[in-house]
Design an enzyme around this catalytic site. Structure first.
Site, PDB file in Angstrom:
ATOM      1  N   LYS A  90     -63.672  18.005  81.148  1.00  0.00           N
ATOM      2  CA  LYS A  90     -64.338  18.393  79.904  1.00  0.00           C
ATOM      3  C   LYS A  90     -63.273  18.836  78.920  1.00  0.00           C
ATOM      4  O   LYS A  90     -62.227  19.352  79.333  1.00  0.00           O
ATOM      5  CB  LYS A  90     -65.309  19.561  80.135  1.00  0.00           C
ATOM      6  CG  LYS A  90     -66.354  19.717  79.060  1.00  0.00           C
ATOM      7  CD  LYS A  90     -67.520  18.772  79.281  1.00  0.00           C
ATOM      8  CE  LYS A  90     -68.600  18.952  78.248  1.00  0.00           C
ATOM      9  NZ  LYS A  90     -69.833  18.220  78.643  1.00  0.00           N
ATOM     10  N   ASN A 101     -78.317  15.135  69.449  1.00  0.00           N
ATOM     11  CA  ASN A 101     -78.330  13.901  70.232  1.00  0.00           C
ATOM     12  C   ASN A 101     -79.332  13.987  71.394  1.00  0.00           C
ATOM     13  O   ASN A 101     -80.197  13.121  71.554  1.00  0.00           O
ATOM     14  CB  ASN A 101     -76.894  13.668  70.735  1.00  0.00           C
ATOM     15  CG  ASN A 101     -76.760  12.425  71.579  1.00  0.00           C
ATOM     16  OD1 ASN A 101     -77.492  12.240  72.546  1.00  0.00           O
ATOM     17  ND2 ASN A 101     -75.833  11.566  71.232  1.00  0.00           N
TER      18      ASN A 101
HETATM   19  P1  NAD Z   1     -75.548  17.976  69.260  1.00  0.00           P
HETATM   20  O1  NAD Z   1     -74.421  18.615  68.541  1.00  0.00           O
HETATM   21  O2  NAD Z   1     -75.916  16.588  68.927  1.00  0.00           O
HETATM   22  O3  NAD Z   1     -76.860  18.895  69.080  1.00  0.00           O
HETATM   23  C1  NAD Z   1     -76.869  20.251  69.389  1.00  0.00           C
HETATM   24  C2  NAD Z   1     -78.164  20.850  68.837  1.00  0.00           C
HETATM   25  O4  NAD Z   1     -78.217  22.231  69.227  1.00  0.00           O
HETATM   26  C3  NAD Z   1     -78.271  20.833  67.318  1.00  0.00           C
HETATM   27  O5  NAD Z   1     -79.621  20.637  66.932  1.00  0.00           O
HETATM   28  C4  NAD Z   1     -77.807  22.235  66.947  1.00  0.00           C
HETATM   29  O6  NAD Z   1     -78.304  22.671  65.671  1.00  0.00           O
HETATM   30  C5  NAD Z   1     -78.399  23.039  68.069  1.00  0.00           C
HETATM   31  N1  NAD Z   1     -77.729  24.328  68.271  1.00  0.00           N
HETATM   32  C6  NAD Z   1     -76.388  24.579  68.272  1.00  0.00           C
HETATM   33  N2  NAD Z   1     -76.178  25.886  68.423  1.00  0.00           N
HETATM   34  C7  NAD Z   1     -77.394  26.468  68.525  1.00  0.00           C
HETATM   35  C8  NAD Z   1     -77.836  27.800  68.683  1.00  0.00           C
HETATM   36  N3  NAD Z   1     -76.967  28.803  68.775  1.00  0.00           N
HETATM   37  N4  NAD Z   1     -79.174  28.029  68.740  1.00  0.00           N
HETATM   38  C9  NAD Z   1     -80.043  27.015  68.628  1.00  0.00           C
HETATM   39  N5  NAD Z   1     -79.689  25.730  68.489  1.00  0.00           N
HETATM   40  C10 NAD Z   1     -78.379  25.475  68.427  1.00  0.00           C
HETATM   41  O7  NAD Z   1     -75.218  18.145  70.829  1.00  0.00           O
HETATM   42  P2  NAD Z   1     -75.817  17.317  72.046  1.00  0.00           P
HETATM   43  O8  NAD Z   1     -74.879  16.223  72.361  1.00  0.00           O
HETATM   44  O9  NAD Z   1     -77.247  17.051  71.792  1.00  0.00           O
HETATM   45  O10 NAD Z   1     -75.663  18.405  73.230  1.00  0.00           O
HETATM   46  C11 NAD Z   1     -76.630  19.429  73.456  1.00  0.00           C
HETATM   47  C12 NAD Z   1     -76.475  19.959  74.866  1.00  0.00           C
HETATM   48  O11 NAD Z   1     -76.601  18.882  75.791  1.00  0.00           O
HETATM   49  C13 NAD Z   1     -75.113  20.604  75.187  1.00  0.00           C
HETATM   50  O12 NAD Z   1     -75.310  21.647  76.121  1.00  0.00           O
HETATM   51  C14 NAD Z   1     -74.342  19.463  75.848  1.00  0.00           C
HETATM   52  O13 NAD Z   1     -73.295  19.928  76.686  1.00  0.00           O
HETATM   53  C15 NAD Z   1     -75.463  18.830  76.633  1.00  0.00           C
HETATM   54  N6  NAD Z   1     -75.197  17.446  77.042  1.00  0.00           N
HETATM   55  C16 NAD Z   1     -74.955  16.469  76.111  1.00  0.00           C
HETATM   56  C17 NAD Z   1     -74.769  15.159  76.544  1.00  0.00           C
HETATM   57  C18 NAD Z   1     -74.581  14.025  75.579  1.00  0.00           C
HETATM   58  O14 NAD Z   1     -74.557  12.864  76.036  1.00  0.00           O
HETATM   59  N7  NAD Z   1     -74.492  14.246  74.287  1.00  0.00           N
HETATM   60  C19 NAD Z   1     -74.781  14.869  77.904  1.00  0.00           C
HETATM   61  C20 NAD Z   1     -75.021  15.890  78.822  1.00  0.00           C
HETATM   62  C21 NAD Z   1     -75.245  17.172  78.363  1.00  0.00           C
END
Ligand code: NAD
Length: 415
Positions: free
Chosen positions: A106, A221
């Protein structure tokens, strides 16, 4: 931060418990409790006004017994080393659960990308790859998107790495744009997996998803397409929140219209026809399904007893603290752990890397079908263990993963 919330402590504790239950030698825990390598770099970036700013960057390579290190890159102002180390550890576990031939890694940069221009963001992304380029590669360590990073950033990074090496190294990063070696279905793969897990869980507990209510924290996402896919199954998205606030409507909101609203305004806030709701209140709403899809430690000992959802599918990494997990288990809430629920992303990242190596690309249906097959299988294994051994799904997932990783380490002669 209290030790209860330190994610590295949390994951190390989970691994220790699993090692003890499996009766493994202490050397297995000794190796898995820390990453094999951790890089801490400083990235100088020429800003638009001519000044130079340096940003902190990290790459954690947790374990490569099962294959190359693999895991996303996060751009967030609050990232810190133990968080990145914990996230890389979860990747090792996650890859073992879905049985893709990777270890865990990571990375992160301490930055709020909203403060940067597009040019500054590109120079930062390329600078980060120059700083860690000597320790990554298609056969060594393969980054991907995570919070606040996207296919465009992956494209800059792949281009920079290819320039450094002097050949097209498409397999160095996954989550690339389709035009540039990306896989169909990758951008929505994590959400697809989150919802496949909800479907399987609903079958097991006899919940009809047609008309079921859903609340989603984080509409990026992962959260947004989880909303779109679960709505396709007939469920109603009644509340969503993001970093700016949240919206609710008991009659349900159109998940795709919400995606467009976020594209146009940058947030879910003020979605037409909705009422406001806070992040805290969303977590304890009376809904059938709760999908935390933002950051860690949001379901804690403080609010777990008020959570009313029947199923929690952890889109985010580490949204539930161990104490909250215990409270939820006692209440009978079915928690589909992050290491299974959000493993769709790394699974299709693996498919992308395979397609890059072959130079031959699959259709979206082929990708979805292969993804569903792996996840349904992983879900069934873990749910059956949970029922047969009377352990939480998270504990079952750790037992299955650690067993596989320990076997690989033994075969390699490490333990
Ligand atoms: P992203 O940046 O696309 O979206 C994150 C979302 O969370 C946004 O809507 C943002 O406004 C919100 N957010 C951020 N801080 C916040 C807070 N303090 N309170 C409330 N909302 C908040 O990110 P993503 O890729 O969707 O990832 C989200 C989660 O999923 C993370 O924990 C990431 O590690 C996990 N994840 C992502 C993937 C991937 O393929 N993108 C895969 C596995 C896990």
């Amino acid at each position: 931060m209290t030790e209860e919330l330190n994610p590295l402590r949390i994951v190390a504790g989970q691994i220790k418990d699993a090692c003890e239950q499996l009766g493994l030698s202490e050397s297995v825990y000794e190796i898995l409790k820390e990453p094999q390598q951790f890089y801490d770099v400083s990235i100088p970036v020429r800003m638009d006004d001519g000044s130079v700013r340096t940003f902190k960057g990290y790459r954690s390579q947790h374990n490569n017994a099962l294959g190359q290190y693999k895991g996303g890159l996060r751009f967030h102002p609050d990232v810190y080393p133990d968080e990145v180390k914990a996230l890389s550890t979860w990747m090792t576990i996650k890859c073992a659960i879905v049985n893709v031939p990777y270890g865990g890694g990571k990375g992160a940069v301490a930055v709020d990308p909203r403060d940067l221009s597009k040019g500054e963001l590109e120079r930062l992304s390329r600078g980060f790859i120059r700083a860690i380029g000597h320790v990554i590669g298609p056969e060594r360590d393969i980054p991907a998107p995570d919070v606040n990073t996207n296919p465009q950033i992956m494209a800059w990074m792949t281009d920079e790495f290819s320039k450094m090496r002097g050949y097209q190294a498409l397999g160095v990063v996954t989550g690339k744009p389709i035009m540039f070696g990306g896989s169909l279905g990758r951008s929505t793969a994590t959400s697809r997996g989150v919802v496949v897990c909800v479907e399987e869980a609903a079958k097991r507990i006899g919940l009809d998803l047609d008309g079921a209510t859903v609340a989603i924290q984080g509409y990026g996402n992962v959260g947004s397409y989880s909303g779109v896919f679960i709505q396709e199954l007939g469920a109603k998205v009644v509340a969503v929140t993001d970093v700016y606030g949240g919206v609710q409507d008991p009659d349900g909101m159109d998940a795709m219209a919400l995606v467009k609203h976020v594209e146009e305004t940058g947030s879910v806030v003020d979605f037409p026809g909705s009422q406001p709701i806070s992040n805290e209140d969303l977590l304890t709403m009376d809904v059938d399904v709760l999908i935390p899809a933002a950051l860690e430690n949001v379901i804690t000992s403080q609010n777990a007893d008020q959570v009313k959802a029947k199923i929690i599918s952890e889109g985010a990494n580490g949204p539930t603290t161990p104490e909250a997990d215990r409270i939820l288990a006692e209440k009978g809430t079915l928690v589909i752990p992050d290491i299974l629920a959000n493993a769709g992303g790394v699974t299709v990242s693996y498919f992308e890397w395979v397609q890059n190596n072959y130079g031959y690309y699959w259709t979206a249906d082929e990708v979805d079908e292969k993804l569903r097959m792996l996840l349904v299988q992983a879900f069934a294994n873990i749910y059956d263990m949970h029922e047969e051994q009377g352990v939480k799904m998270r504990d079952a997932a750790y037992l299955a993963a650690i067993k596989r990783i320990a076997e690989a380490m033994e075969l390699r002669g490490w333990v």
